[in-house]
Design a protein around this motif. Structure first.
Motif, short mmCIF file in Angstrom:
data_model
loop_
_atom_site.label_atom_id
_atom_site.label_comp_id
_atom_site.label_asym_id
_atom_site.label_seq_id
_atom_site.Cartn_x
_atom_site.Cartn_y
_atom_site.Cartn_z
N PRO A 2 0.82 -1.21 0.00
CA PRO A 2 0.00 0.00 0.00
C PRO A 2 0.85 1.26 0.00
N ALA A 3 1.99 1.20 0.65
CA ALA A 3 2.83 2.40 0.81
C ALA A 3 3.27 2.93 -0.56
N ALA A 8 2.55 6.85 -5.11
CA ALA A 8 2.30 7.14 -6.52
C ALA A 8 1.06 8.01 -6.69
N GLN A 9 0.03 7.67 -5.93
CA GLN A 9 -1.19 8.47 -6.01
C GLN A 9 -0.92 9.91 -5.59
N GLU A 10 -0.10 10.04 -4.56
CA GLU A 10 0.22 11.37 -4.09
C GLU A 10 1.00 12.15 -5.15
N THR A 11 1.91 11.47 -5.82
CA THR A 11 2.65 12.11 -6.90
C THR A 11 1.70 12.55 -8.01
N ARG A 12 0.80 11.66 -8.36
CA ARG A 12 -0.18 11.97 -9.38
C ARG A 12 -0.96 13.23 -9.01
N ARG A 39 9.51 21.02 -11.95
CA ARG A 39 9.07 21.87 -10.84
C ARG A 39 8.70 21.06 -9.62
N LEU A 40 8.41 19.79 -9.83
CA LEU A 40 8.07 18.93 -8.69
C LEU A 40 9.28 18.14 -8.22
N ALA A 49 3.75 7.15 -16.66
CA ALA A 49 3.25 6.15 -15.73
C ALA A 49 1.96 6.64 -15.07
N HIS A 50 1.74 7.94 -15.13
CA HIS A 50 0.57 8.51 -14.46
C HIS A 50 -0.53 8.93 -15.43
#
Lengths: 204, 204
Positions: A2-3, A8-12, A39-40, A49-50
DNA sequence: CTCCTCATATGATCATCATCATATGATCAC
DNA sequence: GTGATCATATGATGATGATCATATGAGGAG
């Protein structure tokens, strides 16, 4: 695992958030995938990937920006529709496009965009107008929604032209003239087409 | 050697004319130098014999398009300001951008354009608004000019959003709502800011 | 501890495009 | 007619940018 997935979701989410700001400030085409990721603190490679394409991101970013701006306007309009106009057509809004309404920045690019992009834009706009309509004066809900469409698109144009102009005095005049016009208009609800009904409601 | 020079001037004029159409239909950035020249039966190389850069052409093309559209609107407004609104916010205008007003197409690009481009845009817009102001109701010339600025920018926004939207029914609603709004407004002249004066003049 | 999986990074690739350097070929001067 | 001139054409060049192929490296599973 899950981590990892959460990360990844947070990055997205951060990509969308950053894109929503960058797109409003510079438009879709002027924002490169590489620059955006940079910028990120990321690099260009991971982007796909996103998102399946840059336009897919643009569609999500526009929707997010519209929703955010909608909340902002709803909050402002608690003081009445005149306050809504004053907030939208303020110098602050003109000078901070990355925090404001995405319509002036993206609408022209949406015109030439993919079907997917246009559809996302349309649905987001529909929701935007519908929610704003609730804050406008008038008894007939249909008429209020017409007013919301005219108001949104009209204010968007004034903001856009005000931003494009070279001369700050002229830019200010555009904003104040538009404010005056919409204040007048919202003082009495708009009937559909040119049919003039008996005006009734006034303020909120 | 007048014949040669005349030919070159004529070519230059055709480039501007073609650019004025293409830019309105597709925006500045989407129109390539090569493609533009190709449409005239020429090739890309000769372009820089006529213009120092693509942006220099854009500045001239925008001014030409604004002037042309201004004439068109002035002609329409001979039937009164309501007719002006109806012509600008017509489906025909929305669906034929290459013949219409350049503001919706180019304003967003002007925002990020060079100083030269922004200046050319500003001056052209000033003239546009000033000439239109003459056709608007109201006694005070300054107030009429404010009205012209609000009207132009507002109608431009409505046209822009109407073009961006996916759903033709919604696009039509935007146009008709904006028409209704501006008909109302032009029925009585606008005072400056929120100060409400004694309304006086009505129609033309 | 070892291997696997997946998020992200590195490094092409391919297309588009503005711009410039040089070639060509018609028109005009003589 | 012959050479000069200039409008236009041909053919780089260099930059940008989206997309993809593959590498890396840090978790988590066994």
């Amino acid at each position: 695992m899950p981590a990892k997935r959460e990360r990844a979701q947070e990055t997205r989410r951060r990509i969308i958030e950053q894109a929503a700001r960058a797109i409003r400030a510079e438009g879709i085409e002027r924002v490169g995938v590489g620059e955006l990721m940079g910028r990120l603190g990321l690099t260009h490679g991971g982007f796909y990937a996103h998102f399946s394409s840059k336009e897919a991101l643009a569609a999500e970013a526009i929707a997010a920006a519209l929703a955010e701006q909608c909340e902002h306007l709803l909050a402002a309009s608690e003081a009445g529709p005149a306050a809504l106009v004053d907030v939208y057509l303020s110098r602050a809004h003109r000078d901070q496009p990355e925090q404001g309404c995405p319509l002036p920045a993206v609408a022209p690019e949406v015109v030439h965009g993919s079907e997917q992009l246009r559809h996302a834009f349309t649905e987001a706009l529909r929701g935007y107008a519908a929610r704003l309509a609730g804050r406008l004066p008038g008894e007939d809900p249909a008429a209020r929604e017409e007013t919301a469409l005219a108001l949104l698109s009209g204010m968007c144009g004034a903001l856009l032209i005000s931003r494009a102009v070279d001369d700050s005095a002229l830019a200010d005049r555009i904003l104040s003239a538009a404010r005056a016009a919409w204040h007048r208009l919202l003082a009495q609800p708009i009937g559909v087409q040119s049919s003039t009904r008996t005006p009734s409601g006034s303020e909120t």
